[in-house]
Design a protein around this motif. Sequence first.
Motif, PDB file in Angstrom:
ATOM      1  N   SER A 276      60.613  23.691  17.463  1.00 55.08           N
ATOM      2  CA  SER A 276      60.855  24.117  16.090  1.00 55.08           C
ATOM      3  C   SER A 276      62.312  24.513  15.892  1.00 55.08           C
ATOM      4  CB  SER A 276      59.944  25.303  15.741  1.00 55.08           C
ATOM      5  OG  SER A 276      60.188  26.396  16.593  1.00 55.08           O
ATOM      6  N   ASN A 277      62.781  24.383  14.656  1.00 59.03           N
ATOM      7  CA  ASN A 277      64.134  24.778  14.272  1.00 59.03           C
ATOM      8  C   ASN A 277      65.204  24.075  15.103  1.00 59.03           C
ATOM      9  OD1 ASN A 277      64.198  27.028  12.119  1.00 59.03           O
ATOM     10  ND2 ASN A 277      62.556  27.668  13.497  1.00 59.03           N
ATOM     11  N   ASN A 278      65.160  22.760  15.113  1.00 56.29           N
ATOM     12  CA  ASN A 278      66.213  21.952  15.693  1.00 56.29           C
ATOM     13  C   ASN A 278      66.763  21.025  14.606  1.00 56.29           C
ATOM     14  OD1 ASN A 278      66.708  22.127  18.836  1.00 56.29           O
ATOM     15  ND2 ASN A 278      64.521  22.538  18.521  1.00 56.29           N
ATOM     16  N   ASP A 279      67.505  19.998  15.010  1.00 50.88           N
ATOM     17  CA  ASP A 279      68.091  19.066  14.045  1.00 50.88           C
ATOM     18  C   ASP A 279      67.463  17.680  14.164  1.00 50.88           C
ATOM     19  OD1 ASP A 279      69.790  21.027  13.114  1.00 50.88           O
ATOM     20  OD2 ASP A 279      71.417  20.509  14.474  1.00 50.88           O
ATOM     21  N   LEU A 280      66.186  17.629  14.485  1.00 50.66           N
ATOM     22  CA  LEU A 280      65.495  16.355  14.656  1.00 50.66           C
ATOM     23  C   LEU A 280      65.161  15.763  13.284  1.00 50.66           C
ATOM     24  CD1 LEU A 280      63.099  17.533  17.485  1.00 50.66           C
ATOM     25  CD2 LEU A 280      65.083  16.038  17.762  1.00 50.66           C
ATOM     26  N   SER A 281      65.663  14.582  13.019  1.00 48.82           N
ATOM     27  CA  SER A 281      65.377  13.910  11.748  1.00 48.82           C
ATOM     28  C   SER A 281      64.535  12.661  11.945  1.00 48.82           C
ATOM     29  CB  SER A 281      66.686  13.557  11.029  1.00 48.82           C
ATOM     30  OG  SER A 281      67.505  12.741  11.848  1.00 48.82           O
ATOM     31  N   VAL A 282      64.820  11.896  12.981  1.00 50.22           N
ATOM     32  CA  VAL A 282      64.049  10.699  13.299  1.00 50.22           C
ATOM     33  C   VAL A 282      63.480  10.866  14.700  1.00 50.22           C
ATOM     34  CG1 VAL A 282      64.087   8.202  13.619  1.00 50.22           C
ATOM     35  CG2 VAL A 282      65.474   9.257  11.821  1.00 50.22           C
ATOM     36  N   ILE A 283      62.169  10.680  14.843  1.00 50.82           N
ATOM     37  CA  ILE A 283      61.500  10.916  16.121  1.00 50.82           C
ATOM     38  C   ILE A 283      60.842   9.623  16.576  1.00 50.82           C
ATOM     39  CG2 ILE A 283      59.666  12.198  17.283  1.00 50.82           C
ATOM     40  CD1 ILE A 283      60.253  14.507  15.394  1.00 50.82           C
ATOM     41  N   ASN A 284      61.192   9.223  17.759  1.00 52.06           N
ATOM     42  CA  ASN A 284      60.617   8.020  18.354  1.00 52.06           C
ATOM     43  C   ASN A 284      59.323   8.402  19.058  1.00 52.06           C
ATOM     44  OD1 ASN A 284      59.994   5.664  19.636  1.00 52.06           O
ATOM     45  ND2 ASN A 284      61.898   5.511  20.807  1.00 52.06           N
TER      46      ASN A 284
END
Length: 868
Positions: free
Chosen positions: A655-663
């Motif tokens: 939680s609370n990271n900068d993940l925008s696109v997840i494979n």
Amino acid sequence: MPDLGSCPPVLVSLLCFLLLQHSTWSFSLKNCTISDSDDENGNDVYVSCDYRYLTVIPDDIPQNAVSLNLCENHITRITRAELRGLSKLVTAQFDVNRISAVEDEAFADMVELRFLSMNDNKLTNLTEKMFQGLSKLEELYLSDNEISFLTPRAFQSLPRLRSVGLTNNYLSKMTDIHPILKLPALISLQLAFNRLEYFQTDRIPVKLSNLTYLDLSLNFLRKFSITRHVFPNLSSLVFNECGYNIQWDVKNKTFLRSLTRLSLSGIYISFDSYRAILQTTSSLKQLEFSNMKSWLDQGLVETACQIPSLRTLVLTGCSLKTIDDKLLQSCSQITHLNLNFNSLLEMFEHSLQSLTQLRILSMSNNELSKLPVTIRGISTLEVLDLSYNSVKELDCLDFKNLTNLTSLNLQNNHVSTLQGCLFENLKELKELNLRLNSLDFVGNAFKLNLQKLESLNLDKNDFKAIRDGDFRSLFSLQELNLQTDDSYRIDHEALEGLGNLQTLRITCPFLTVIFESLQSLQNLSIVLVFNDHHNSHRRDDDSPFSNLTLLKRLEIKKQTTDKGGTSTDLLSGLRSLEFFRAENFFKESVHLDTFRFTPKLKNLQIVHSDLSDLTPELFWYIPDLKELDLSNNKLKSLDFLAQAKLLALSVLKLSNNDLSVINETVFQFLPALRYLDLSDNPLTCECSNSGFMQWIQTNNQTQVVNGYQYICAFPVRRQEEHFLDFDVHSCWMDRSFLCFISSTCLIMFVLLTSFIYHFLRWHLTYAYYLFLAFLYDNSRKKAGTPHRYDAFISYNVHDEAWVYRELLPVLEGQQGWRLCLHHRDFEPGKAIVENITDAIYSSRKTLCVISHHYLQSEWCSREIQMAR
């Protein structure tokens, strides 16, 4: 998850549609989360749906759930359909909702339920079939509702019910509680804050009850009458704030011979009435008085202490400012005295001297500025609680005779110094709490004394320094808390002598080797607070924990903002470490060899550390890792998980990271993953995330916590929309495959066109004109148009001279035929093909002049084809 990339788009669409229609197949619940289960097989799940603003019970609760929490929502009604199939549920909580109605047999499928709580709702009555099917229910709590009526058979299906809570309802008559008292297994009944005016056993329709606990507080009773031996096992009676001039009618002492605990508070009756109450409870062991100062002044305590069996006396909230020598004079048998939450300023010198058997004394939350002298003479005392007072100084004589004391609580006072002789007589002390005081130095208080002390809490003091040998004599100490809000100087041998210490919480300016002598340490919590005043030359040691081979749990929290690096040997020696938490400690990166010394690590938490990227090699040394928390960092990708070899990882928090696109393919390399938290990441709602969206909804192993509540961050037009509301149908067709098909079709079309033009163009042309002729013929036949010529002459231009000299004179001159010739009769400006067609169909016959030139002519060939 099967590979859908090679499936036809129609099949993919159908599969996804079916999965979406059957929400129970999805492991990520729409409005709830599944807590960790102790069951190794993962068969039992604990479902939490609290604080979700729900108006109905979710329809995707797993049928193998054993616990369901729906507290703090807006549910107004419970129906059977909503709870159907929950046959394994053991506990269910519906507290703090707006439930006003429960459908009959709504809980019928919950055959294993033991605990049901519906406190703070809007229920007004309990119907006959409301609890049908709950044959194993043991605890039922319905406090803070509006219940005024119980159907006589409301509890008939609850033979095992042991505890009922109906506090703060509208029950007003004894007949209202008859259905409860009929329960054969009932032992606890809470009826506080209702509207009961009478409690009389002669109106109870049972001969014998197993009730052991009864709370009738805040009912404003007029009469309490026990005329039959209905409650032979009643051991605890709470009778607080029960009105004015209550009539206590217990004529036979044997009716309450099992009563060992009685709580009385604020009952406005005469002193004689109190005396009568106490005289009928001759077996009391614990008596609680609250808010009753005026009766205490009249000698109520003296009356109470005449009960030979009395051992615990509680006088809380009585606004006592002083304890004189007479108040407790007759209480010699008391072993536990509770004076908490008064306004005590002082106690007379001999106020406790008569309590020759006192073992526990609690005087928390008062206004004492020093220890009362009267305490010094209680040699039998084992537990002393003076927390939350205003004690500033401690004298060496304060504990002189307390040789049997095992627990001393001085939390939240104003003690600033500890004299060396202060604890010298406390040979049996095992627990000492000096938390939240004003100590700046430990001094000599622990250098020669307290050899049996096991727990010492010095948290939240104002230490300037911990010096060498401050805890030298604490050979038995197992737990030590030295955490403060500011750092202090720690000498190299400050913790010398603590060879048996197992748990240490400490504040340091930097990591040092002060822990090297703590070889029995198992739990270590460090707060790093750098202070220039105490340490002008800051330097972390490379291997501060090298001797802590038994350490299992390590927590490091840095409160400074510096970005100093860490040694690759930081965790050297910690071969038993199972839990490691680093908060604001690692900055931007973690060295690849950091965990090479901790092969048994099972739980790793690196939070608030600004990590932007991790390499898979970092985790190769910890193959048994089960929980990984990387929350509150700046991670942009999860690709490192694909090669991290975390085959045992079951819990992943990001939680609370900068993940925008997840494979989503990275999760294929985490075969044991059961819990995934990606809350508060800036997720993109585009086709780049379609695979992850589909994985959330279809995987049947990993719970994506609150997945249905994730919000889109990009693109701007979709902000504030739910992540899983994005329509992925348009993304299922592979664009590259579509381009391949399109380009292939175009190439095949060009090749086919070229082939036809080169080899079949005349055949197609003839076919085209023949088709036109066929249509023309049909149209003329339908119209009935007569022939204008007797014959159409088809010839080549090279034979024109022969036609005019030989053929035309004979046929037109001698025979009288009317012939059609192209140079004479074709309509100018009209297409040649149309002229030929009109000429043929306007003539009864077609006459072809066959010659060598005729056979070589393209137009002549067309004419003969049409004519034929």
